[in-house]
Motif scaffolding. Structure first.
Motif, PDB file in Angstrom:
ATOM      1  N   GLY A 100      67.764  13.666  34.057  1.00  0.00           N
ATOM      2  CA  GLY A 100      68.160  11.840  33.449  1.00  0.00           C
ATOM      3  C   GLY A 100      68.247  12.562  32.387  1.00  0.00           C
ATOM      4  N   LEU A 101      66.831  13.591  30.842  1.00  0.00           N
ATOM      5  CA  LEU A 101      67.583  13.765  30.298  1.00  0.00           C
ATOM      6  C   LEU A 101      68.354  15.042  29.540  1.00  0.00           C
ATOM      7  N   GLN A 328      69.098  12.224  19.843  1.00  0.00           N
ATOM      8  CA  GLN A 328      70.312  11.614  19.649  1.00  0.00           C
ATOM      9  C   GLN A 328      71.521  11.367  20.962  1.00  0.00           C
ATOM     10  N   GLU A 329      71.512  12.558  21.431  1.00  0.00           N
ATOM     11  CA  GLU A 329      72.631  12.852  22.985  1.00  0.00           C
ATOM     12  C   GLU A 329      72.417  11.566  23.832  1.00  0.00           C
ATOM     13  N   ARG A 330      73.708  11.950  24.862  1.00  0.00           N
ATOM     14  CA  ARG A 330      73.442  11.267  25.646  1.00  0.00           C
ATOM     15  C   ARG A 330      72.639  11.823  26.922  1.00  0.00           C
ATOM     16  N   ASP A 331      71.844  11.120  26.998  1.00  0.00           N
ATOM     17  CA  ASP A 331      70.233  11.112  27.858  1.00  0.00           C
ATOM     18  C   ASP A 331      70.351   9.819  29.383  1.00  0.00           C
ATOM     19  N   GLU A 332      70.615  10.907  30.532  1.00  0.00           N
ATOM     20  CA  GLU A 332      71.623  10.082  31.344  1.00  0.00           C
ATOM     21  C   GLU A 332      70.838   8.846  31.694  1.00  0.00           C
ATOM     22  N   VAL A 333      69.326   9.057  31.500  1.00  0.00           N
ATOM     23  CA  VAL A 333      68.915   7.899  32.024  1.00  0.00           C
ATOM     24  C   VAL A 333      68.946   7.157  32.204  1.00  0.00           C
ATOM     25  N   ALA A 334      70.023   6.327  30.699  1.00  0.00           N
ATOM     26  CA  ALA A 334      69.701   5.380  29.710  1.00  0.00           C
ATOM     27  C   ALA A 334      70.924   4.618  30.692  1.00  0.00           C
ATOM     28  N   TRP A 335      71.810   5.394  31.431  1.00  0.00           N
ATOM     29  CA  TRP A 335      72.690   4.168  32.207  1.00  0.00           C
ATOM     30  C   TRP A 335      72.910   4.509  33.477  1.00  0.00           C
ATOM     31  N   PRO A 337      69.937   3.891  37.260  1.00  0.00           N
ATOM     32  CA  PRO A 337      68.898   3.382  37.863  1.00  0.00           C
ATOM     33  C   PRO A 337      67.805   4.882  37.728  1.00  0.00           C
ATOM     34  N   GLU A 338      68.375   5.811  38.035  1.00  0.00           N
ATOM     35  CA  GLU A 338      67.249   7.817  38.466  1.00  0.00           C
ATOM     36  C   GLU A 338      66.945   7.857  37.875  1.00  0.00           C
ATOM     37  N   PHE A 339      65.756   8.801  37.555  1.00  0.00           N
ATOM     38  CA  PHE A 339      65.196   9.081  35.798  1.00  0.00           C
ATOM     39  C   PHE A 339      65.216  10.595  35.958  1.00  0.00           C
ATOM     40  N   SER A 340      64.525  11.137  37.697  1.00  0.00           N
ATOM     41  CA  SER A 340      64.704  12.573  37.570  1.00  0.00           C
ATOM     42  C   SER A 340      65.881  12.493  39.445  1.00  0.00           C
ATOM     43  N   ARG A 341      66.569  13.181  38.555  1.00  0.00           N
ATOM     44  CA  ARG A 341      68.222  12.939  39.211  1.00  0.00           C
ATOM     45  C   ARG A 341      69.047  14.369  39.182  1.00  0.00           C
ATOM     46  N   ARG A 342      69.578  14.361  40.129  1.00  0.00           N
ATOM     47  CA  ARG A 342      70.347  15.641  40.204  1.00  0.00           C
ATOM     48  C   ARG A 342      71.547  15.790  39.801  1.00  0.00           C
ATOM     49  N   ALA A 343      71.724  16.588  38.897  1.00  0.00           N
ATOM     50  CA  ALA A 343      73.240  16.685  38.359  1.00  0.00           C
ATOM     51  C   ALA A 343      74.681  16.692  38.432  1.00  0.00           C
ATOM     52  N   ARG A 344      74.575  15.820  39.085  1.00  0.00           N
ATOM     53  CA  ARG A 344      75.585  15.732  40.399  1.00  0.00           C
ATOM     54  C   ARG A 344      76.854  15.634  38.969  1.00  0.00           C
ATOM     55  N   GLY A 345      77.264  15.687  37.757  1.00  0.00           N
ATOM     56  CA  GLY A 345      78.497  15.898  37.125  1.00  0.00           C
ATOM     57  C   GLY A 345      78.977  16.854  36.991  1.00  0.00           C
TER      58      GLY A 345
END
Length: 463
Positions: A100-101, A328-335, A337-345
């Motif tokens: 998420g972060l 300042q880096e990319r926080d996935e939670v900003a893009w 719906p999930e906050f706690s999330r798998r690193a699916r990338g």
């Protein structure tokens, strides 16, 4: 048994299963009663030996598993995991990052950044779009249509992020008659409703007609917030809405938003021979697709893409929490719906690197060629009708019995026989009031021999 030994044994069991895929029956080998006997019971008072637990799971789960990852699974537009993507997925679980972060998973964040840029380039979309990796197309639609809701209401002077929908201007939502159910679910989740939509008539292949679109747009007052959904790849026929012409019509309306459901069809942009089917798709405002379909990565991996990255980020970003470290880096939670999330990338990253641009094009093109091959062989048999123009990877088949009985009942019976036979698996559907067999060719490992063997099994079951 130590941790290392347990993991090695688990890898052996996983490899055994993968080796069995080409020849094992595609259907599950256990019914629900047997599964419950094996898996459901009292929670043990004392913990059990981990090796025994894993070996039991591998035995029961393996026998019960539908061979969805194998080369003769043709149901529901489902691809099997490529080896590199599966290996990366194992690493994903090993690293156990909450993605998420950035501060919680730096590599996960940067890898998703790379995947997003590669996909935008592959799809021919603007490189400054916002993007996010979600669980699947259901949540990709939700993300994109949430951004659409924000944008069209802001243009009408309403802040839906802060003030919600109470008292907001009414949004007109336009979808084709053949829109996928996940689009309607997303509208339901967003408070836009499933019954209040404006439906556009479709043709014999499931494409919206421009005349019907014009008629619907004429009924919507100028200035009313407007969201239009178009389809790139009908789930039954594989057909495409007339994207460029439809987009040009909608975008004459000031402030309208066009979303494209490209769950599997968007991947046709990767193929030089097929990308003409998506002419004009780059003009839309948002796009949803799945990597666990044609990129063949493990579940779950959907992709949400939004042209206006600022609207995308503002729509998805949660309220600030004092204990969290935003950077300042990319926080996935900003893009997403999930906050706690798998690193699916990571799986998508491995798949794209190992395939490259040429490999993705070959994968998509090969699946479409195999679909055409199967359709051609089936069409040559007595009592078999192909219901769609095979423009992509979807084939609709209907069977007429020699005794003159009901073709709908007979077609459903043939589908059931094929499923029970186990050589392959496919699903049934209803197309324009007719029962049909539905074949979806999406797996990286499917060969011409698999296609031919499957056609033989289908015709054997029909006879």
């Amino acid at each position: 048994m130590g941790d290392d030994e347990l993991l090695r044994r688990t890898a052996e069991l996983a490899a055994d299963y993968l080796r069995s895929l080409p020849e094992r029956p595609v259907k599950t080998g256990m019914d629900v009663a047997e599964l419950r006997r094996e898996l459901v019971g009292q929670l043990p008072q004392r913990g059990e030996d981990p090796r025994k637990v894993i070996e039991h799971l591998a035995d029961v789960g393996g026998r019960a598993a539908v061979a969805m990852a194998g080369p003769r699974y043709f149901g529901f537009v489902i691809g099997g995991a490529q080896p590199a993507a599966l290996a990366a997925d194992w690493l994903t679980s090993t690293w156990d990052q909450n993605a998420g972060l950035y501060v919680a998973g730096p590599a996960a964040s940067v890898v998703e950044e790379a995947v997003g840029q590669w996909l935008l380039d592959l799809f021919g979309l603007p490189l400054d779009c916002g993007f996010g990796l979600v669980t699947g197309c259901q949540m990709a639609h939700f993300t994109c249509l949430a951004a659409a809701r924000t944008a069209v209401l802001e243009r009408a002077g309403w802040d839906v992020i802060s003030d919600g929908l109470f008292g907001a201007p009414e949004i007109a939502v336009v979808v084709g008659e053949e829109a996928h159910s996940t689009v309607l679910s997303a509208l339901q989740y967003l408070g836009l409703g499933r019954r209040r939509i404006h439906l556009v008539d479709t043709d014999e292949q499931g494409r919206i007609t421009l005349e019907a679109l014009d008629a619907v747009l004429e009924r919507i007052p100028e200035g009313q917030p407007l969201i239009v959904n178009l389809q790139a790849g009908n789930v039954n026929t594989g057909s495409f809405d007339p994207l460029r012409a439809a987009l040009e019509r909608v975008q004459r309306r000031d402030g309208a938003w066009v979303h494209v459901d490209g769950a599997f069809g968007l991947w046709a942009t990767a193929s030089p021979e097929l990308r003409h089917l998506l002419d004009g798709v780059e003009l839309a405002d948002s796009w949803a697709t799945d990597a666990h379909k044609w990129l063949n990565v493990p579940y779950d991996s959907g992709v949400a893409i939004v042209r206006d990255s600022d609207v995308h980020q503002r729509t998805m970003s949660p309220p600030h929490a004092a204990y969290l470290e935003y950077g300042q880096e990319r926080d996935e939670v900003a893009w997403v719906p999930e906050f706690s999330r798998r690193a699916r990338g990571f799986p998508a990253y491995a798949a794209l690197r190992t395939l490259g641009r040429d490999g993705v094009a070959d994968l998509v093109g090969r699946c479409c060629s195999l679909a055409a091959r199967m359709a051609g062989q089936l069409a040559g048999a007595d009592g078999v009708q192909i219901l769609n123009d095979v423009v992509l990877n979807q084939v609709l088949v209907r069977f007429t019995p020699e005794d003159g009985s009901d073709p709908d009942e007979f077609t459903r019976e043939v589908v059931h026989r094929v499923q029970e036979d186990g050589t392959l698996w496919l699903s049934g559907t209803t197309w324009h009031g007719m029962a049909a067999m539905r074949i979806s060719v999406s797996n990286w490992s499917t060969t011409e021999a698999d296609a031919d063997r499957s056609v033989e099994a289908i015709l054997r079951c029909a006879q």
